[in-house]
Design a protein around this motif. Structure first.
Motif, mmCIF file in Angstrom:
data_model
loop_
_atom_site.group_PDB
_atom_site.id
_atom_site.type_symbol
_atom_site.label_atom_id
_atom_site.label_comp_id
_atom_site.label_asym_id
_atom_site.label_seq_id
_atom_site.Cartn_x
_atom_site.Cartn_y
_atom_site.Cartn_z
ATOM 1 N N LEU A 91 25.642 -57.129 -3.603
ATOM 2 C CA LEU A 91 24.306 -57.591 -3.963
ATOM 3 C C LEU A 91 23.644 -56.673 -4.986
ATOM 4 C CD1 LEU A 91 22.126 -59.703 -3.474
ATOM 5 C CD2 LEU A 91 21.307 -58.297 -1.580
ATOM 6 N N GLY A 92 23.766 -55.356 -4.787
ATOM 7 C CA GLY A 92 23.175 -54.402 -5.717
ATOM 8 C C GLY A 92 23.781 -54.495 -7.108
ATOM 9 N N ILE A 94 22.318 -48.130 0.510
ATOM 10 C CA ILE A 94 22.862 -48.682 1.751
ATOM 11 C C ILE A 94 24.383 -48.741 1.673
ATOM 12 C CG2 ILE A 94 23.021 -50.790 3.137
ATOM 13 C CD1 ILE A 94 20.049 -51.282 2.384
ATOM 14 N N ALA A 95 24.907 -49.135 0.521
ATOM 15 C CA ALA A 95 26.356 -49.240 0.352
ATOM 16 C C ALA A 95 27.045 -47.883 0.489
ATOM 17 C CB ALA A 95 26.676 -49.862 -1.009
ATOM 18 N N SER A 96 26.340 -46.820 0.175
ATOM 19 C CA SER A 96 26.959 -45.498 0.266
ATOM 20 C C SER A 96 26.676 -44.789 1.593
ATOM 21 C CB SER A 96 26.475 -44.623 -0.896
ATOM 22 O OG SER A 96 25.085 -44.388 -0.777
ATOM 23 N N ASN A 97 25.975 -45.453 2.512
ATOM 24 C CA ASN A 97 25.635 -44.869 3.804
ATOM 25 C C ASN A 97 26.804 -45.053 4.768
ATOM 26 O OD1 ASN A 97 24.601 -44.209 6.326
ATOM 27 N ND2 ASN A 97 22.609 -45.115 5.911
ATOM 28 N N SER A 98 27.465 -43.963 5.143
ATOM 29 C CA SER A 98 28.657 -44.042 5.985
ATOM 30 C C SER A 98 28.345 -44.357 7.444
ATOM 31 C CB SER A 98 29.441 -42.739 5.892
ATOM 32 O OG SER A 98 28.659 -41.662 6.374
ATOM 33 N N ARG A 115 27.903 -52.517 4.301
ATOM 34 C CA ARG A 115 28.003 -51.690 3.095
ATOM 35 C C ARG A 115 28.564 -52.487 1.926
ATOM 36 N NH1 ARG A 115 31.251 -46.648 4.616
ATOM 37 N NH2 ARG A 115 30.662 -46.076 2.515
ATOM 38 N N VAL A 116 29.598 -53.281 2.182
ATOM 39 C CA VAL A 116 30.200 -54.095 1.118
ATOM 40 C C VAL A 116 29.203 -55.137 0.619
ATOM 41 C CG1 VAL A 116 31.983 -55.810 0.619
ATOM 42 C CG2 VAL A 116 32.580 -53.723 1.853
#
Length: 83
Positions: free
Chosen positions: A38-39, A21-25, A32-33
């Motif tokens: 969290l990850g 999710i964090a890398s989904n533009s 994303r942050v």
């Protein structure tokens, strides 16, 4: 949860999904942050348990066995995207 080695597979599945999710533009930057924090936080929290859990005999077999049990229903797919 932080000490139960049966949840190792579910922990790392959740970390993987959060970092995806964090890398989904296509998502909002704040989402994303938050997913990245969290990850990474859960990954760091689960790292000690994973190292200890994998240092025992039959550890990989136990992780694989419990992965299917502990990962049932684990999902973190976002419901909103930027249009």
């Amino acid at each position: 949860m932080f000490f139960d080695t049966r949840a190792i597979g579910a922990d790392w599945q959740f970390v993987y999904e959060e970092l995806s999710i964090a890398s989904n533009s296509y998502l909002y930057p704040l989402t994303r942050v938050q997913s990245g924090v969290l990850g990474i936080g859960l990954g760091l929290s689960a790292l000690g348990k994973t190292i200890i859990g994998l240092s025992t005999p039959q550890s990989i077999a136990n992780v694989i066995m419990w992965y299917n049990v502990s990962n049932v229903g684990v999902t973190n797919n976002p419901t909103k995207t930027i249009n």
